[in-house]
Enzyme design. Structure first.
Site, PDB file in Angstrom:
ATOM      1  N   ARG A 125       0.823  -1.218   0.000  1.00 19.83           N
ATOM      2  CA  ARG A 125       0.000   0.000   0.000  1.00 19.83           C
ATOM      3  C   ARG A 125       0.853   1.263   0.000  1.00 19.83           C
ATOM      4  O   ARG A 125       0.455   2.303  -0.501  1.00 19.83           O
ATOM      5  CB  ARG A 125      -0.936  -0.019   1.222  1.00 19.83           C
ATOM      6  N   TYR A 142     -16.623  19.854 -11.370  1.00 24.69           N
ATOM      7  CA  TYR A 142     -17.102  18.484 -11.580  1.00 24.69           C
ATOM      8  C   TYR A 142     -18.138  18.106 -10.507  1.00 24.69           C
ATOM      9  O   TYR A 142     -17.919  18.315  -9.321  1.00 24.69           O
ATOM     10  CB  TYR A 142     -15.853  17.612 -11.498  1.00 24.69           C
ATOM     11  N   ASP A 199      -8.104  21.035 -10.461  1.00 21.76           N
ATOM     12  CA  ASP A 199      -8.311  19.827 -11.259  1.00 21.76           C
ATOM     13  C   ASP A 199      -7.814  20.146 -12.677  1.00 21.76           C
ATOM     14  O   ASP A 199      -8.367  20.989 -13.373  1.00 21.76           O
ATOM     15  CB  ASP A 199      -9.812  19.485 -11.255  1.00 21.76           C
ATOM     16  N   LYS A 231      -8.545   9.609 -17.472  1.00 23.52           N
ATOM     17  CA  LYS A 231      -8.825  10.226 -18.766  1.00 23.52           C
ATOM     18  C   LYS A 231      -7.574  10.222 -19.660  1.00 23.52           C
ATOM     19  O   LYS A 231      -7.303   9.239 -20.312  1.00 23.52           O
ATOM     20  CB  LYS A 231      -9.356  11.643 -18.554  1.00 23.52           C
TER      21      LYS A 231
HETATM   22  C1  LIG Z   1     -13.676  12.053 -14.737  1.00 23.44           C
HETATM   23  C2  LIG Z   1     -13.272  13.260 -14.006  1.00 23.44           C
HETATM   24  C3  LIG Z   1     -12.981  13.198 -12.634  1.00 23.44           C
HETATM   25  C4  LIG Z   1     -13.163  11.942 -11.829  1.00 23.44           C
HETATM   26  O1  LIG Z   1     -12.312  10.929 -12.218  1.00 23.44           O
HETATM   27  P1  LIG Z   1     -12.677   9.382 -11.960  1.00 23.44           P
HETATM   28  O2  LIG Z   1     -11.414   8.694 -12.302  1.00 23.44           O
HETATM   29  O3  LIG Z   1     -13.841   9.066 -12.821  1.00 23.44           O
HETATM   30  O4  LIG Z   1     -13.008   9.256 -10.503  1.00 23.44           O
HETATM   31  C5  LIG Z   1     -12.559  14.350 -12.021  1.00 23.44           C
HETATM   32  N1  LIG Z   1     -12.434  15.511 -12.706  1.00 23.44           N
HETATM   33  C6  LIG Z   1     -12.694  15.602 -14.020  1.00 23.44           C
HETATM   34  C7  LIG Z   1     -12.518  16.899 -14.710  1.00 23.44           C
HETATM   35  C8  LIG Z   1     -13.134  14.481 -14.713  1.00 23.44           C
HETATM   36  O5  LIG Z   1     -13.411  14.573 -16.010  1.00 23.44           O
END
Ligand SMILES: *Cc1c(COP(=O)(O)O)cnc(C)c1O
Length: 404
Positions: A70, A123, A195, A220
């Site tokens: 971990r 988000y 983010d 992503k």
């Molecule tokens: C998809 C997304 C998230 C969350 O990511 P996950 O891996 O689905 O938990 C956070 N911020 C943005 C801008 C996203 O597109």
């Protein structure tokens, strides 16, 4: 390995002096140590819970690079090193998803009695965390106009401890002015979290613009192939001890197999982003010229209200943007979306394949009122032939128009 077995690749363990290398070179070389892996180019998947210690002294001092699954493996380190270098932070931690990266970042800076400010374009799960879990833990949240800039100073109270940004927001694509927000809170004990999933460190560097913590839904663009969940958190020196501690206490880690997929995705990030950037801008420009399209929400367009910030702070665009059609009935929407040939309908984005999604802003904004009732369609431009993607959208719009 016995003592007399000389590791054949020891001498090839070149540590590229990463910080002064171009991004493309960092993406290609950083985080790999073939000399530790019998010359194997990519760091293999180290599946581990138990890590053995050779003797009591080492166990007591925990004086070996890896102590427990971990807490990290060569598979996680190979990704952390790349992200830290690209974002220009003190260090990075990995998480099993983007949402867990956001939760960890927020929990590392907030305590009961604190106030959090969130950009109204953030988000949706970020908002749900703030309004649900964080509220129960005694953290209050207010939302602000994504375009607030330096005016955010008027919202700062004596308990304000953190500002959560998402630039651009992944539904409506307003940009946050990080330098203006950062100057406005200078000298106060307020952490700015961004983010950066859309721009990636290839095109946008929040820490250099004045932010303190950067998070990514690595799911992503980093993974890039729609086949793993992943999250990263990177921060400056001042925030590192709290991030390290919180990440450890929450028991977060990313699975070694997913670390491998993220590391592999990162090798082609620059190539993919260049292609995504060119295509998304080109598609946005083309959509702007279609009669029925009311508006295209893409900061790379000169018509976008935040284009000046885009030119100043970004080196390229993400793959994702929205366009707006006149509001119509559900049948028109279904006629368009159910019959797309190449654009798939699904959440997430960032893979090689194009995606399309209808967006409903109700409940997703609270401090600002979206100025119209258009049907927002969000698209992720993948790597298919550009002309064929264009034809698919054109046919979809024609079906929508015919069924309105
Ligand atoms: C998809 C997304 C998230 C969350 O990511 P996950 O891996 O689905 O938990 C956070 N911020 C943005 C801008 C996203 O597109």
């Amino acid at each position: 390995m016995s003592n007399n077995t000389k590791h054949p690749h020891e001498h090839r363990n070149r540590q590229a002096p990463a910080r002064n290398r171009a991004i493309e070179t960092v993406l290609t070389h950083q985080g790999r140590k073939p000399g530790d892996q019998f010359g194997v180019v990519n760091t293999p998947v180290y599946r581990a819970s138990t890590v053995l210690y050779p003797d009591l002294k080492t166990l007591k001092n925990r004086s070996q690079p890896y102590v427990y699954g971990r807490r990290g493996t060569p598979s996680s380190k190979s990704v952390e090193d790349v992200i830290t270098t690209l974002e220009g932070g003190k260090g990075s931690k990995l998480a099993p998803s983007g949402v867990s990266a956001i939760s960890c970042a927020l929990m590392s800076v907030l305590a009961s009695g604190d106030e959090l400010l969130i950009s109204d374009s953030a988000y949706e799960p970020t908002r749900m965390l703030a309004d649900g879990y964080l509220a129960r833990m005694g953290v209050s949240t207010r939302y602000f106009d994504p375009r607030i800039g330096g005016e955010i100073v008027r919202m700062i109270g004596k308990n304000t401890r953190a500002i959560m940004l998402e630039s651009p927001g992944s539904l409506t694509f307003e940009l946050n002015d990080i330098p203006a927000i950062s100057s406005a809170v200078e000298g106060r004990e307020i952490s700015i979290i961004v983010d950066n999933t859309w721009g990636t460190p290839l095109y946008y560097n929040p820490l250099a613009l004045g932010a303190n913590i950067v998070v990514h839904a690595g799911t992503k663009m980093f993974v890039g192939h729609s086949d793993a969940m992943f999250g990263t958190i990177t921060c400056d020196t001042a925030h590192w001890p709290a991030l390290e501690e919180t990440h450890g206490l929450l028991g977060l880690c990313a699975a070694p197999d997913d670390c491998f997929l993220a590391a592999r995705g990162l090798r082609t990030l620059a190539l993919r982003m260049k292609e995504h950037s060119t295509r998304s801008i080109k598609m946005a420009q083309w959509l702007e010229g279609q009669d029925i399209v009311q508006e295209v929400l893409h900061p790379g367009l000169t018509s976008h209200p935040d284009h000046d910030i885009f030119v100043r702070d970004f080196r390229g665009a993400g793959s994702l943007f929205s366009f707006c059609l006149p509001r119509a009935n559900q049948e028109a929407l279904a006629a368009m979306l159910d019959n797309m040939e190449l654009f798939g309908m699904g959440y997430s984005w960032g893979g090689f394949e194009s995606l399309i999604l209808p967006i409903d802003l109700k409940k997703k904004r609270t401090s600002t009122v979206w100025p119209n009732d258009h049907q927002i369609i969000r698209i992720h431009i993948g790597l298919e032939d550009f002309g064929e993607l264009q034809d698919d959208i054109a046919a979809g719009i024609a079906r929508y128009k015919a069924a309105m």
